[in-house]
Structure formats: C-alpha cells, structure tokens
Design a protein around this motif. Structure first.
Motif, PDB file in Angstrom:
ATOM      1  N   TRP A  80       0.752  -1.238  -0.005  1.00 25.15           N
ATOM      2  CA  TRP A  80      -0.157   0.093   0.002  1.00 25.15           C
ATOM      3  C   TRP A  80       0.788   1.279  -0.187  1.00 25.15           C
ATOM      4  O   TRP A  80       0.312   2.231  -0.228  1.00 25.15           O
ATOM      5  CB  TRP A  80      -1.049  -0.036   1.045  1.00 25.15           C
ATOM      6  N   THR A 117     -10.273   6.527   5.933  1.00 23.36           N
ATOM      7  CA  THR A 117     -10.704   5.548   4.903  1.00 23.36           C
ATOM      8  C   THR A 117     -10.014   4.751   4.388  1.00 23.36           C
ATOM      9  O   THR A 117      -9.911   3.430   4.047  1.00 23.36           O
ATOM     10  CB  THR A 117     -11.593   6.544   3.880  1.00 23.36           C
ATOM     11  N   PHE A 118      -8.758   5.324   3.916  1.00 21.48           N
ATOM     12  CA  PHE A 118      -7.272   4.475   3.014  1.00 21.48           C
ATOM     13  C   PHE A 118      -7.299   3.413   4.069  1.00 21.48           C
ATOM     14  O   PHE A 118      -6.980   2.159   3.447  1.00 21.48           O
ATOM     15  CB  PHE A 118      -6.684   5.570   2.891  1.00 21.48           C
ATOM     16  N   ALA A 164      -8.762   2.055   6.522  1.00 17.98           N
ATOM     17  CA  ALA A 164      -9.706   0.984   7.044  1.00 17.98           C
ATOM     18  C   ALA A 164      -9.978   0.048   5.895  1.00 17.98           C
ATOM     19  O   ALA A 164     -10.309  -1.369   6.108  1.00 17.98           O
ATOM     20  CB  ALA A 164     -10.904   1.766   7.397  1.00 17.98           C
ATOM     21  N   LYS A 165     -10.194   0.591   4.547  1.00 23.28           N
ATOM     22  CA  LYS A 165     -10.159  -0.241   3.576  1.00 23.28           C
ATOM     23  C   LYS A 165      -9.070  -1.303   3.431  1.00 23.28           C
ATOM     24  O   LYS A 165      -9.490  -2.572   2.983  1.00 23.28           O
ATOM     25  CB  LYS A 165     -10.523   0.457   2.260  1.00 23.28           C
ATOM     26  N   ARG A 166      -7.804  -1.073   3.578  1.00 22.05           N
ATOM     27  CA  ARG A 166      -6.807  -1.873   3.262  1.00 22.05           C
ATOM     28  C   ARG A 166      -6.372  -2.809   4.823  1.00 22.05           C
ATOM     29  O   ARG A 166      -5.364  -3.481   4.752  1.00 22.05           O
ATOM     30  CB  ARG A 166      -5.654  -1.164   2.867  1.00 22.05           C
ATOM     31  N   LYS A 167      -7.076  -2.443   5.967  1.00 20.14           N
ATOM     32  CA  LYS A 167      -6.789  -3.039   7.169  1.00 20.14           C
ATOM     33  C   LYS A 167      -5.487  -2.595   7.547  1.00 20.14           C
ATOM     34  O   LYS A 167      -4.615  -3.388   7.926  1.00 20.14           O
ATOM     35  CB  LYS A 167      -7.036  -4.609   6.927  1.00 20.14           C
ATOM     36  N   GLU A 172     -13.086   3.503  10.727  1.00 22.22           N
ATOM     37  CA  GLU A 172     -14.082   2.754   9.673  1.00 22.22           C
ATOM     38  C   GLU A 172     -14.084   3.331   8.324  1.00 22.22           C
ATOM     39  O   GLU A 172     -13.568   4.450   8.230  1.00 22.22           O
ATOM     40  CB  GLU A 172     -15.419   3.005  10.160  1.00 22.22           C
ATOM     41  N   GLU A 173     -14.267   2.673   7.388  1.00 24.57           N
ATOM     42  CA  GLU A 173     -14.148   3.143   5.960  1.00 24.57           C
ATOM     43  C   GLU A 173     -15.031   4.338   5.688  1.00 24.57           C
ATOM     44  O   GLU A 173     -14.546   5.355   5.100  1.00 24.57           O
ATOM     45  CB  GLU A 173     -14.850   1.898   4.980  1.00 24.57           C
ATOM     46  N   THR A 174     -16.165   4.364   6.366  1.00 27.17           N
ATOM     47  CA  THR A 174     -16.623   5.687   6.414  1.00 27.17           C
ATOM     48  C   THR A 174     -16.722   6.137   8.112  1.00 27.17           C
ATOM     49  O   THR A 174     -17.462   5.973   8.839  1.00 27.17           O
ATOM     50  CB  THR A 174     -18.255   6.074   5.784  1.00 27.17           C
TER      51      THR A 174
END
Length: 456
Positions: free
Chosen positions: A6, A66-67, A69-72, A181-183
């Motif tokens: 990432w 957001t970045f 959270a999406k990629r853990k 969280e993602e949002t």
C-alpha cells in the motif's frame, strides 16, 4: 523485509508534503520516551511504523482513515511523542499519524477553550496569557505535548494540586472523536462516562479531532525552592501546604537528597545533603508559606524566584517526570516507578522503603488532588540493577500499601490506571471493529506480539 504494497498507492492519493517515508525519520516518529524503562528499552527498540502521514485538515485526516480502514492498515496516532510507556510505538507497523499540523485554535472563551488535536499545550498557555487565563494543569513536557496526546496518554501535572487529573469532572468538557471505519463517524462526547472512554486510552478507542477544556484565571505565580536537613521535614511541610485551602498553589513537589542536584540550571541553589520542596504559590500567600517553612526547619532562598524569572526558566522543568529526566542524564542506567502513597500513612511507608532499600529508592512526591482528595502521588527514582530486583521493589511497594502504576509495561491494564478499561474496550469495539487503532496495547483485544512478556 519487503515494504507493504500500500505504500506505493500513497503518492496518487495524498499530497506529497503529507507523506514521510525516510527510514530514520519514520523510526524517530515511531518512538516516545519509553527508554526511561530498561524493561521497555530492551523490548521495543526495534519496532517502527512503515510511514508517517501528517494531515493538515479534517478532510485529509478522514481520507487517511478511509484509506487505512479499507486496506486493514494499522494506525498509531502521535502527538508530541512525550509519553513514557511506549504508548505510540507501532507493534504491527502501519501508519504513524502525526497530528501536529492539526493545530487550529478553534475558540477561546472565558473559562474554556476548544483546540484541534495537534495544538501544543505550550502554545495554548502562551496564547491564553492574552486573555488573562492559563491552563488548569499540564505535564512537565507541555512545550512539546499536544492537547490530544496529553488527554490520550497523560494523567495530570503542574496544577493538579488545585484541579485534579484528566478524569476529574469539569476539566475536559468535550471531545470530538473520529472512528476507525471506511466511512468514519464523528462522535461528540460530553458526559464524564463517555469522556472516560478516550482519556488515557493510548488512542485505541478513537482518534481525537478536537478537545474543549476548562481554563483557569491567570496568576503571577511565585516560585520557591525550600531545603530541609531531613526528608521527613520536607514531607510534613509539603503536606501542610498541600492541604491548606487558604493557600493558592500550582505545584507542591518534593525531592529526596540528592535528586535536586541533578537540576543543572538551578544547581547553585541545591545541596546534595538536603531534601527540597519546589512550590508555585500565589503572591499574596508568600509570607504564609515562608513562616510555615521556618516551622519545619526549611531554608528559603530569597533570590530563587528572581533567578527563575531573570533566566526565563520554567518550574515545570524541575518537577513531575522531568525529575527523572534530569537524573537519567547523569545516571542513564537508572529508572523510576509511579506510586500512590496513603495520605495518612505515607511517612511510615517512606520509612519502610528507606529501611529496606536505602538509596536504591530515592523519594519524589507530587501532591495532587484526585477525586476531590489531596493525595501524595510519587515518581521515585530507582537505582536500577536487574529486572528481578526492580520487580522485588515493586512488590515491596505493594506490600507497604503503596498503589503502583507500572511504567515498565505498554499494556493499558497493567499500567495501574485501569478503572475505565471496560468502557475503553467497549468504545474500541464500537469505533474500531477491525482492531486497527494502536493494536497490541491491551490484552482484551487482538493479542500483542509481546503479550506475556511485559511483566517486570
């Protein structure tokens, strides 16, 4: 070790000025003052994040969350980096979130102020002078500490003798917190029970965006250094001043001989054979304090306060954990403990420690108000030899009825300030469902890579 995938995506998504990848810089920003502890020094030195991201706005911060959270991707939120327990050391790599560019002073009113997470407490104190106000209390590292870093990692400090700790009602008035969280959700927190989910939480339960704190009226404090032939005289005098409600004070700090001789800028005022008491007192109570000091055999230097002001020194630099810092400059192999002595039996407890350990334990008290009661908090210096001996000393503290807050662990529940752990972990479950915020800092969620090894 290969860099995580990432890292290559950052350039296309974020301003280049926000991204810091230089290995030495990332390593530096992944550390705090954990080296106060020889235990943590041995365990944490090799840990580091993968990069540093420094957002300048709420929008940039939300985009980072957001970045990640999406990629853990784990995130460790960093303020001034002045903690002592490895709070900000990333145990699983990821992003070190540098909040210092989030430094807007949102609003200052009479009695309260709202500040973004990265505003330094020293900056706040300077700005408040223009409004005839000051911070209620602050750590000795306040020139570097950020307001959110202090709330998420601290306890109390200079001024706690009057206003208590971060947990005492009326000090922190509100927090704005972002979820992992993602949002991301923005949570506005105001009640004592809700605020406690984010105080001294090491940032595991949410990312503080803004804080509203109560302020105090500005006082032109008078600085005292009073010396005593015997430690017990110093303790009893400090007790009287700490409990006297007619004396307005900001600091009551006691050091056994020869601790104060390590304070290089004021060394000419100290004596290696004498215990010392440092005070900050409102000017109208100066004579009263001098009379009380004389009753206990205290020696006041009339020139000390003048010397402090003329040389633009800060009393905070010679109290709280700066005492340990000065001592470690001369004795880098030593360390310290944190303990809460019994307000009624502290002299007996001190005598028990001295009888068993002599100069292996050097007493340092900071009188504070906690939960409405005046109590002798302490950060004694320990002449370190082995981990086993340090453990023995900690057991003796507990044997003598002294509550230990262990500074030789990075785990929240082992640090001795665990009254709110259930609430903190509940907030983490709700706000950080994938355990990405500072993972590994509690046994109760995803296990630490060093779990079971932090005990002294």
């Amino acid at each position: 070790m290969n860099a995580p995938y990432w890292l290559e995506e950052l350039d296309g998504l974020f301003d280049s000025e926000m991204i810091k990848r230089k290995e030495t810089y990332v390593k530096k920003m992944s550390q705090d003052y954990y080296w106060y502890s020889p235990v943590l020094r041995a365990k944490l030195a090799h840990y580091s994040g993968d990069c540093v991201l420094a957002p300048k706005s709420e929008e940039e911060l939300i985009n980072i969350i957001t970045f990640a959270a999406k990629r853990k991707i784990p995130i460790v939120t960093r303020g001034g980096g002045t903690g002592n327990y490895g709070q900000i050391i990333p145990l699983r790599g990821g992003i070190v979130l540098d909040t210092r560019e989030l430094n807007k002073i949102v609003e200052i009113e009479s009695g309260q102020g709202t500040f973004e997470a990265g505003v330094k407490l020293g900056t706040i104190e300077k700005v408040l002078k223009e409004t005839d106000q000051e911070l209620r209390f602050f750590p000795s590292t306040f020139m570097k500490s950020t307001i959110a870093g202090f709330i998420a990692g601290g306890t109390g400090g200079i001024g706690s003798i009057a206003y208590g700790t971060l947990w005492d009602e009326g000090n922190i008035l509100a927090l704005t917190v972002l979820t992992m969280e993602e949002t991301p959700r923005k949570i506005n927190v105001k009640t004592k029970e809700e605020l406690a989910k984010y105080i001294h939480s090491y940032g595991i339960s949410g990312i503080i965006l803004e804080a509203t704190i109560a302020l105090a009226k500005k006082v032109n404090w008078v600085d005292f250094l009073i010396q005593f032939d015997e430690l017990e005289q110093a303790l009893l005098f400090s007790d009287v001043v700490a409990h006297d409600t007619t004396i307005q004070k900001r600091l009551v700090s006691v050091c056994e001989a020869p601790l104060s001789t390590a304070f290089h800028p004021i060394k000419t005022f100290t004596d290696k054979r004498k215990a010392s008491v440092l005070l900050q007192i409102a000017p109208e109570h100066q004579n009263d304090v001098e009379k009380k000091a004389a009753c206990y055999g205290g020696d006041c230097s009339a020139a000390f306060s003048r010397f402090i002001k003329q040389n633009k020194l800060r009393m905070s630099d010679f109290s709280w954990n700066h005492v340990t810092l000065w001592w470690l400059k001369l004795h880098p192999n030593d360390t310290y403990l944190q303990g809460r002595f019994d307000p009624k039996h502290y002299v007996t407890q001190v005598n028990q420690l001295k009888e068993r350990y002599q100069d292996e334990v050097l007493i340092h008290f900071e009188w504070i108000r906690a939960g409405g009661k005046v109590v002798p908090s302490s950060q004694p210096v320990i002449r370190f030899t082995t981990v086993e001996r340090l453990q023995e000393i900690m057991v003796s503290f507990q044997e003598f009825g002294i509550k230990v807050s262990n500074p030789h662990t990075f785990l929240l529940e082992e640090g001795g300030k665990d009254e709110w752990m259930d609430q903190i972990c509940l907030a983490k479950k709700e706000n950080d469902p994938n355990h990405l915020l500072n993972p590994g800092k509690t046994h109760r969620t995803a296990h630490s890579p060093l779990a079971g090894e932090t005990h002294v």
